[in-house]
Design a protein around this motif. Structure first.
Motif, PDB file in Angstrom:
ATOM      1  N   ALA A  29      18.799   3.539  -7.618  1.00  0.00           N
ATOM      2  CA  ALA A  29      18.494   2.751  -6.420  1.00  0.00           C
ATOM      3  C   ALA A  29      16.991   2.610  -6.216  1.00  0.00           C
ATOM      4  N   ILE A  30      16.251   3.706  -6.474  1.00  0.00           N
ATOM      5  CA  ILE A  30      14.804   3.681  -6.230  1.00  0.00           C
ATOM      6  C   ILE A  30      14.049   3.031  -7.389  1.00  0.00           C
ATOM      7  N   ILE A  31      14.378   3.427  -8.621  1.00  0.00           N
ATOM      8  CA  ILE A  31      13.614   2.966  -9.777  1.00  0.00           C
ATOM      9  C   ILE A  31      14.030   1.563 -10.201  1.00  0.00           C
ATOM     10  N   ARG A  32      15.333   1.323 -10.292  1.00  0.00           N
ATOM     11  CA  ARG A  32      15.814   0.026 -10.801  1.00  0.00           C
ATOM     12  C   ARG A  32      15.807  -1.051  -9.735  1.00  0.00           C
ATOM     13  N   PHE A  33      16.300  -0.712  -8.541  1.00  0.00           N
ATOM     14  CA  PHE A  33      16.445  -1.727  -7.504  1.00  0.00           C
ATOM     15  C   PHE A  33      15.328  -1.695  -6.458  1.00  0.00           C
ATOM     16  N   LYS A  34      14.364  -0.760  -6.633  1.00  0.00           N
ATOM     17  CA  LYS A  34      13.171  -0.700  -5.783  1.00  0.00           C
ATOM     18  C   LYS A  34      13.499  -0.496  -4.304  1.00  0.00           C
ATOM     19  N   LEU A  35      14.607   0.180  -4.030  1.00  0.00           N
ATOM     20  CA  LEU A  35      14.955   0.476  -2.644  1.00  0.00           C
ATOM     21  C   LEU A  35      13.978   1.504  -2.091  1.00  0.00           C
ATOM     22  N   GLU A  36      13.558   1.319  -0.859  1.00  0.00           N
ATOM     23  CA  GLU A  36      12.640   2.263  -0.226  1.00  0.00           C
ATOM     24  C   GLU A  36      13.230   3.680  -0.282  1.00  0.00           C
ATOM     25  N   PRO A  37      12.472   4.680  -0.787  1.00  0.00           N
ATOM     26  CA  PRO A  37      13.018   6.035  -0.946  1.00  0.00           C
ATOM     27  C   PRO A  37      13.645   6.608   0.319  1.00  0.00           C
ATOM     28  N   PHE A  38      13.065   6.352   1.480  1.00  0.00           N
ATOM     29  CA  PHE A  38      13.630   6.868   2.732  1.00  0.00           C
ATOM     30  C   PHE A  38      15.055   6.379   2.937  1.00  0.00           C
ATOM     31  N   GLU A 338      -7.076   6.125  12.822  1.00  0.00           N
ATOM     32  CA  GLU A 338      -7.023   5.432  11.533  1.00  0.00           C
ATOM     33  C   GLU A 338      -6.434   6.327  10.449  1.00  0.00           C
ATOM     34  N   SER A 339      -6.798   7.608  10.473  1.00  0.00           N
ATOM     35  CA  SER A 339      -6.322   8.522   9.435  1.00  0.00           C
ATOM     36  C   SER A 339      -4.829   8.793   9.536  1.00  0.00           C
ATOM     37  N   LEU A 340      -4.276   8.695  10.751  1.00  0.00           N
ATOM     38  CA  LEU A 340      -2.863   9.039  10.953  1.00  0.00           C
ATOM     39  C   LEU A 340      -1.911   7.880  10.681  1.00  0.00           C
ATOM     40  N   ARG A 341      -2.426   6.684  10.481  1.00  0.00           N
ATOM     41  CA  ARG A 341      -1.546   5.530  10.284  1.00  0.00           C
ATOM     42  C   ARG A 341      -0.588   5.670   9.099  1.00  0.00           C
ATOM     43  N   PRO A 342      -1.050   6.183   7.935  1.00  0.00           N
ATOM     44  CA  PRO A 342      -0.117   6.266   6.791  1.00  0.00           C
ATOM     45  C   PRO A 342       0.868   7.428   6.875  1.00  0.00           C
ATOM     46  N   LEU A 346       5.353   8.893   5.180  1.00  0.00           N
ATOM     47  CA  LEU A 346       5.367  10.165   4.457  1.00  0.00           C
ATOM     48  C   LEU A 346       6.354  11.131   5.092  1.00  0.00           C
ATOM     49  N   LEU A 347       6.305  11.273   6.411  1.00  0.00           N
ATOM     50  CA  LEU A 347       7.198  12.198   7.111  1.00  0.00           C
ATOM     51  C   LEU A 347       8.652  11.775   6.972  1.00  0.00           C
ATOM     52  N   ILE A 448       4.254  15.039  -2.823  1.00  0.00           N
ATOM     53  CA  ILE A 448       3.320  14.721  -3.893  1.00  0.00           C
ATOM     54  C   ILE A 448       3.353  13.234  -4.217  1.00  0.00           C
ATOM     55  N   SER A 449       4.543  12.661  -4.257  1.00  0.00           N
ATOM     56  CA  SER A 449       4.661  11.227  -4.529  1.00  0.00           C
ATOM     57  C   SER A 449       3.861  10.402  -3.535  1.00  0.00           C
ATOM     58  N   LYS A 450       3.967  10.732  -2.256  1.00  0.00           N
ATOM     59  CA  LYS A 450       3.289   9.945  -1.221  1.00  0.00           C
ATOM     60  C   LYS A 450       1.810  10.281  -1.105  1.00  0.00           C
ATOM     61  N   PHE A 451       1.463  11.570  -1.234  1.00  0.00           N
ATOM     62  CA  PHE A 451       0.067  11.965  -1.067  1.00  0.00           C
ATOM     63  C   PHE A 451      -0.817  11.459  -2.201  1.00  0.00           C
ATOM     64  N   PHE A 452      -0.230  11.264  -3.396  1.00  0.00           N
ATOM     65  CA  PHE A 452      -1.032  10.837  -4.532  1.00  0.00           C
ATOM     66  C   PHE A 452      -0.615   9.468  -5.052  1.00  0.00           C
ATOM     67  N   ASP A 453       0.081   8.713  -4.211  1.00  0.00           N
ATOM     68  CA  ASP A 453       0.401   7.304  -4.469  1.00  0.00           C
ATOM     69  C   ASP A 453       1.118   7.108  -5.803  1.00  0.00           C
ATOM     70  N   LEU A 454       2.072   7.995  -6.098  1.00  0.00           N
ATOM     71  CA  LEU A 454       2.843   7.913  -7.337  1.00  0.00           C
ATOM     72  C   LEU A 454       4.196   7.267  -7.082  1.00  0.00           C
ATOM     73  N   THR A 455       4.648   6.436  -8.004  1.00  0.00           N
ATOM     74  CA  THR A 455       6.019   5.966  -7.947  1.00  0.00           C
ATOM     75  C   THR A 455       6.946   7.120  -8.314  1.00  0.00           C
TER      76      THR A 455
END
Length: 486
Positions: A29-38, A338-342, A346-347, A448-455
């Motif tokens: 779902a996440i890798i093939r169909f690009k569904l949002e992980p949440f 500004e720092s808290l927007r992203p 993540l949460l 780790i995925s979100k903090f370091f912008d990894l797919t």
């Protein structure tokens, strides 16, 4: 039909098949169909719970009460711990970056180790910070330095992040005062002193193999740029000073966004970073040296709670890096906002990942798998490692894997009369198994995925393999020493 369903829901092979299918669906779902992980985590977790036959009241609660449900406890169990810490750590990182402090400290490290040695410097930071603080707190505090180092070096974020993550992961799994090793000390009857010694002996080779060797190799092949929003501002191209320090933040100053014109001293930045570590260490050692319930211990415990320690540090940073250097409260408020927007997404992703892991745990696969392995007749150190690996892969939590395996193995080792050294090595085998193959049911995977912008694919290629290398190498050292010394 009902026989097949019962087999899936009650037998160890059936539960393995069910959970394996759920993980496969999630990845597709996440890798093939690009569904949002949440969304994917939430849907897959609910679907697995229903197929596994868990009661609806257990999954989502009732119309009148839902506080004990898997949905709310799954999200709440991790968000209650990390939400405040993530927020405060993000704000602290923004203040360090906007003041130029993070850049100054990173420049000093780069000067000390050289450009080629920058990943090693990040790894050493992870080792040092990881001893007194939890894994996730270490990420929140050190991530801004990794961003700046990667931006300055012009190379992949992965090259700088993995050594730091290896250092944090090694200390979290193998060394007191982290909860897993401390629990093993009590369960197996081994002193914390021997756990510390063997933790370094077994963990350092794993850290080198996973963080330095593997991190350097994969970091040159998986290229991830540092997003501008990670550095809280747009950057210009001012030149560096002759001594290697930059006049500003992240490779040359923050245009129209820097809190002060002149970056602070390295000693001041080091002191600010040390504040939460000192407070947390004070609470840790105070609990062992002071009388339970005493006033000094209560004070140390309050100040050393990670959220309180970080709040104190943020307030000090506001003053010494902002107000004292000419910034206004309004400017500090703008940096904070500004720092808290992203942080919101993540949460949500981390909470959904914890919910998914909670559902897998509730199916009973972990318990069934552990007892099946215990009956296999393997040498005790191999058995301890295999059970811990199985529990880690099945339910995602390293601490749960450690504590559960320790409880299963404890009666076996108590009967054999092993020495303290041998018990410590068995504990290291359990700790090594608890970090193997971090994947989608592990909250740390999503942090780790979100903090370091990894797919998701990149996180599996980098972080998952790093954890596996760290696990296997550290266990190999423990097994060899056990064969010689036990």
């Amino acid at each position: 039909m009902s026989t097949t369903v019962d087999w899936l829901r009650t037998s160890t092979p059936g539960l393995l098949l069910l959970c394996g299918a759920a993980i496969a669906v999630l990845l597709i779902a996440i890798i093939r169909f690009k569904l949002e992980p949440f969304i994917a985590l939430l849907l897959t977790g609910l679907g697995l719970a229903l197929v596994a036959g868990l009661p609806v009241s257990q999954i989502v609660g009732t119309a009148l009460k839902s506080g004990d449900s898997l949905l709310e406890t799954g999200f709440g169990s991790i968000l209650g711990h990390i939400a405040v810490i993530i927020g405060l750590g993000t704000v602290l990182g923004a203040i360090l970056e906007r003041s130029g402090g993070a850049d100054v400290l990173t420049a000093k490290l780069l000067n000390l180790f050289g450009e080629k040695g920058a990943p090693v410097a990040m790894g050493l930071l992870g080792l040092i910070f990881g001893i007194p603080v939890f894994f996730d707190i270490g990420i929140f505090v050190l991530a801004p330095l990794v961003y700046v180092a990667a931006k300055r070096g012009g190379r992949s974020l992965v090259l700088y992040a993995l050594p730091m993550l290896a250092g944090l992961s090694m200390t979290h799994a193998f060394l007191p005062p982290h909860p897993g090793p401390v629990s093993l000390g009590g369960l197996l009857g081994v002193s914390l002193g021997w756990l510390i010694v063997m933790g370094f002996v077994c963990g350092i080779p794993g850290f080198i193999a996973a963080g330095i060797v593997w991190g350097s190799w994969i970091g040159k092949r998986v290229h991830v740029e540092v997003p501008d929003e990670f550095l809280v501002g747009k950057h210009d191209n001012r030149s560096e000073e002759p001594d290697g320090e930059a006049d500003g933040a992240a490779g040359g100053g923050v245009a129209t966004a820097t809190l002060v014109e002149r970056p602070p001293a390295v000693a001041l930045i080091g002191a600010i970073i040390a504040i939460p570590l000192i407070l947390i260490l004070g609470a840790t050692f105070g609990s062992q040296l002071l009388t339970a319930g005493s006033k000094p211990l209560q004070v140390l415990t309050f100040l050393g709670t990670p959220a309180v320690a970080l709040l104190i540090t943020v307030l000090i940073a506001f003053y010494v890096l902002g107000i004292r250097r000419g910034s206004t409260v309004q400017e500090l408020g703008a940096v904070t906002a500004e720092s808290l927007r992203p942080v919101g997404m993540l949460l949500l992703v981390v909470g959904a990942g914890a919910f998914f892991g909670k559902v897998i745990s509730a199916t009973g696969i972990g318990t069934a798998l552990a007892h099946t392995m215990a009956a296999a007749g393997l040498p005790v150190i191999v058995l301890a490692y295999v059970i811990s690996c199985g529990l880690r892969i099945a339910q995602g939590s390293a601490t749960v894997a450690i504590v559960t395996t320790g409880g299963i193995v404890a009666p076996l080792v108590h009967e054999q009369g092993y020495s303290q050294v041998a018990l410590a090595l068995i504990a290291m085998a359990i700790a090594a198994g608890s970090i193997i193959l971090s994947h989608v049911n592990d909250g740390g995977f999503w942090i780790i995925s979100k903090f370091f912008d990894l797919t998701v694919k990149q996180t599996l290629q980098t972080w998952t393999v790093l954890e596996t290398v760290l696990s296997v190498v550290s266990f190999a050292v423990a097994a060899v020493l056990f064969a010689i010394l036990a």
